[in-house]
Each structure stands twice: as structure tokens, then as C-alpha cells.
Design a protein around this motif. Structure first.
Motif, PDB file in Angstrom:
ATOM      1  N   UNK A  30     -22.749  -2.177  27.715  1.00  0.00           N
ATOM      2  CA  UNK A  30     -21.534  -2.405  28.478  1.00  0.00           C
ATOM      3  C   UNK A  30     -20.987  -3.763  28.068  1.00  0.00           C
ATOM      4  N   UNK A  31     -19.803  -3.769  27.478  1.00  0.00           N
ATOM      5  CA  UNK A  31     -19.169  -5.012  27.005  1.00  0.00           C
ATOM      6  C   UNK A  31     -18.189  -5.473  28.075  1.00  0.00           C
ATOM      7  N   UNK A  32     -18.518  -6.590  28.726  1.00  0.00           N
ATOM      8  CA  UNK A  32     -17.680  -7.149  29.775  1.00  0.00           C
ATOM      9  C   UNK A  32     -16.536  -7.954  29.178  1.00  0.00           C
ATOM     10  N   UNK A  33     -15.584  -8.323  30.010  1.00  0.00           N
ATOM     11  CA  UNK A  33     -14.420  -9.084  29.539  1.00  0.00           C
ATOM     12  C   UNK A  33     -14.831 -10.412  28.921  1.00  0.00           C
ATOM     13  N   UNK A  34     -15.878 -11.009  29.445  1.00  0.00           N
ATOM     14  CA  UNK A  34     -16.292 -12.338  28.993  1.00  0.00           C
ATOM     15  C   UNK A  34     -17.053 -12.292  27.671  1.00  0.00           C
ATOM     16  N   UNK A  35     -16.993 -11.181  26.979  1.00  0.00           N
ATOM     17  CA  UNK A  35     -17.699 -10.951  25.717  1.00  0.00           C
ATOM     18  C   UNK A  35     -19.207 -10.922  25.909  1.00  0.00           C
ATOM     19  N   UNK A  36     -19.660 -10.741  27.133  1.00  0.00           N
ATOM     20  CA  UNK A  36     -21.078 -10.523  27.397  1.00  0.00           C
ATOM     21  C   UNK A  36     -21.358  -9.034  27.287  1.00  0.00           C
ATOM     22  N   UNK A  37     -22.531  -8.718  26.772  1.00  0.00           N
ATOM     23  CA  UNK A  37     -22.922  -7.319  26.659  1.00  0.00           C
ATOM     24  C   UNK A  37     -24.189  -7.106  27.483  1.00  0.00           C
ATOM     25  N   UNK A  38     -24.118  -6.132  28.390  1.00  0.00           N
ATOM     26  CA  UNK A  38     -25.267  -5.718  29.181  1.00  0.00           C
ATOM     27  C   UNK A  38     -25.860  -4.499  28.494  1.00  0.00           C
ATOM     28  N   UNK A  88     -15.637  -1.104  39.181  1.00  0.00           N
ATOM     29  CA  UNK A  88     -16.807  -1.802  38.663  1.00  0.00           C
ATOM     30  C   UNK A  88     -18.056  -0.913  38.595  1.00  0.00           C
ATOM     31  N   UNK A  89     -17.882   0.394  38.667  1.00  0.00           N
ATOM     32  CA  UNK A  89     -18.999   1.328  38.568  1.00  0.00           C
ATOM     33  C   UNK A  89     -18.912   2.120  37.264  1.00  0.00           C
ATOM     34  N   UNK A  90     -20.049   2.228  36.600  1.00  0.00           N
ATOM     35  CA  UNK A  90     -20.158   3.093  35.430  1.00  0.00           C
ATOM     36  C   UNK A  90     -21.049   4.267  35.821  1.00  0.00           C
ATOM     37  N   UNK A 118     -24.056   2.721  37.901  1.00  0.00           N
ATOM     38  CA  UNK A 118     -24.403   1.354  37.518  1.00  0.00           C
ATOM     39  C   UNK A 118     -23.256   0.431  37.925  1.00  0.00           C
ATOM     40  N   UNK A 119     -23.559  -0.573  38.729  1.00  0.00           N
ATOM     41  CA  UNK A 119     -22.564  -1.550  39.166  1.00  0.00           C
ATOM     42  C   UNK A 119     -22.521  -2.678  38.134  1.00  0.00           C
ATOM     43  N   UNK A 120     -21.406  -2.830  37.423  1.00  0.00           N
ATOM     44  CA  UNK A 120     -21.334  -3.840  36.362  1.00  0.00           C
ATOM     45  C   UNK A 120     -21.222  -5.257  36.914  1.00  0.00           C
ATOM     46  N   UNK A 121     -20.869  -5.407  38.186  1.00  0.00           N
ATOM     47  CA  UNK A 121     -20.785  -6.743  38.793  1.00  0.00           C
ATOM     48  C   UNK A 121     -22.165  -7.255  39.181  1.00  0.00           C
ATOM     49  N   UNK A 122     -23.029  -6.374  39.674  1.00  0.00           N
ATOM     50  CA  UNK A 122     -24.357  -6.782  40.143  1.00  0.00           C
ATOM     51  C   UNK A 122     -25.475  -6.407  39.174  1.00  0.00           C
ATOM     52  N   UNK A 123     -25.166  -5.596  38.150  1.00  0.00           N
ATOM     53  CA  UNK A 123     -26.160  -5.075  37.190  1.00  0.00           C
ATOM     54  C   UNK A 123     -27.251  -4.251  37.870  1.00  0.00           C
ATOM     55  N   UNK A 124     -26.899  -3.622  38.979  1.00  0.00           N
ATOM     56  CA  UNK A 124     -27.854  -2.761  39.684  1.00  0.00           C
ATOM     57  C   UNK A 124     -27.444  -1.308  39.492  1.00  0.00           C
TER      58      UNK A 124
END
Length: 182
Positions: free
Chosen positions: A68-76, A100-102, A117-123
Motif C-alpha cells: 500500500x503506497x501512501x501519499x507520503x511515499x511510505x509503503x506498507x 481509509x479502508x482497503x 485493512x485500515x491504512x490510517x492505523x495499519x490494523x
């Protein structure tokens, strides 16, 4: 955004990680450091309106991942859990964003699994149905689930910004709302 454009974004992301790929309209292919082939197909991608995108990375050795590529260029990176020794596969799978759910659906040996998967909390939270195959219908912030060939398992998930609510429903509820699984 088209799926071909998402493949280009994924290819760019891999390039920033010094991964050399082969890109076409139908697929991205590359070999990892151990020589194992990895790939991403267009139907294994998803994006939301905030510039976040995700992809299911197939791996011929069974080391499947969702990135999951977030706006901040971080990848989960999320590793799909499996209950068997068999690798997870994206057969009849689903990647879909709602805010914010995948929503992630994949196959684990004999049956399908579904996670939110909640991309804000990574849960993540698994939604368990008593069925081999899960049918999905998404209407706004509501996720309707049914077990194929099962008359008993119908679930409605309401996705709120900070939590999800799960509710067992029946066929009458689906009929009243004119909800049909495609």
C-alpha cells in the motif's frame, strides 16, 4: 485513473527501490534478489481518491504480499495470513478502497478470506463467513457479504471513518433494499 496508469505508478515505485522490471499494459514482471519471479496484474491493483494505491504482488515461491503506497511515499507491506501450508492466491480476489479502508479478498487453499485493512492505523480485521466462496457487494460505505451456496450467512459491514460495524442480516433485508450480488 486507469489500471494501466496504476501499473506505471507501481513500476515507478519499484524503480525507486532499484528494482528492474518489465512493464506492459497487462503486467509488471521482475525477479527479486533470490531470482524468484514476481508480478502484478491490472486487476490486482486498487486506488483511492487521495492518491493512495495498493497492489497484490504475486510470487512464484508463494511469498505473496499486498503493498500500500501512501501519499507520503511510505509503503506498507501486508502479508496475507494463511491457515494452511499452501500459499495465498489472488484467484477471484478483490482489492478495493473505501476511504481509509482497503478490502482484501483472496483464496487460502480451499476457501476465500476477507480482510478489512485500515491504512490510517495499519490494523486489519478478518470477516469470517461460513462459506467456501464469498460474494461481495459494495454500496457507498456499506459492504455486503454472502456465502455462495449458503442461505444462512449474510453480513453487512458499515465502514465509518474511525471504526467498522458488523451486522448479521437476512435475505429479506437484501430483498427490501434490492441488493443483488453480481
Amino acid at each position: 485513473m486507469t489500471q494501466a496508469e496504476i501499473l506505471t505508478l507501481i513500476d515507478d515505485e519499484l524503480f525507486f527501490d532499484n528494482i528492474k522490471t518489465e512493464l506492459s499494459d497487462q503486467k509488471i514482471i521482475w525477479k527479486d534478489h533470490s531470482g524468484t519471479e514476481n508480478s502484478v496484474l491490472p486487476h490486482q491493483t486498487a486506488f483511492n481518491n487521495e492518491g493512495v494505491f495498493a497492489w497484490w504482488q504475486c510470487n512464484e515461491a508463494g511469498k505473496e504480499h499486498v503493498h500500500i503506497r501512501l501519499k507520503e511515499r511510505n509503503v506498507i507491506t501486508w502479508k496475507p495470513p494463511v491457515d494452511t501450508l499452501i500459499q495465498p492466491i489472488f484467484q477471484e480476489g478483490l482489492l478495493y478502497f473505501h476511504e481509509n479502508y482497503l478490502i482484501i479478498k483472496y483464496k487460502d487453499r480451499h476457501y476465500q478470506r476477507l480482510f478489512i485493512f485500515n491504512i490510517k492505523t495499519s490494523k486489519d480485521e478478518e470477516i469470517i463467513l461460513n462459506a467456501l466462496t464469498i460474494q461481495v457487494k459494495i454500496i457507498n460505505n456499506e459492504l455486503f457479504l454472502a456465502g455462495l451456496y449458503s442461505d444462512e450467512d449474510f453480513i453487512k459491514i458499515t465502514m465509518h471513518p474511525d471504526h467498522i460495524e458488523r451486522e448479521t442480516i437476512d435475505e429479506n433485508y437484501l430483498r427490501e433494499r434490492n441488493i443483488i450480488f453480481d
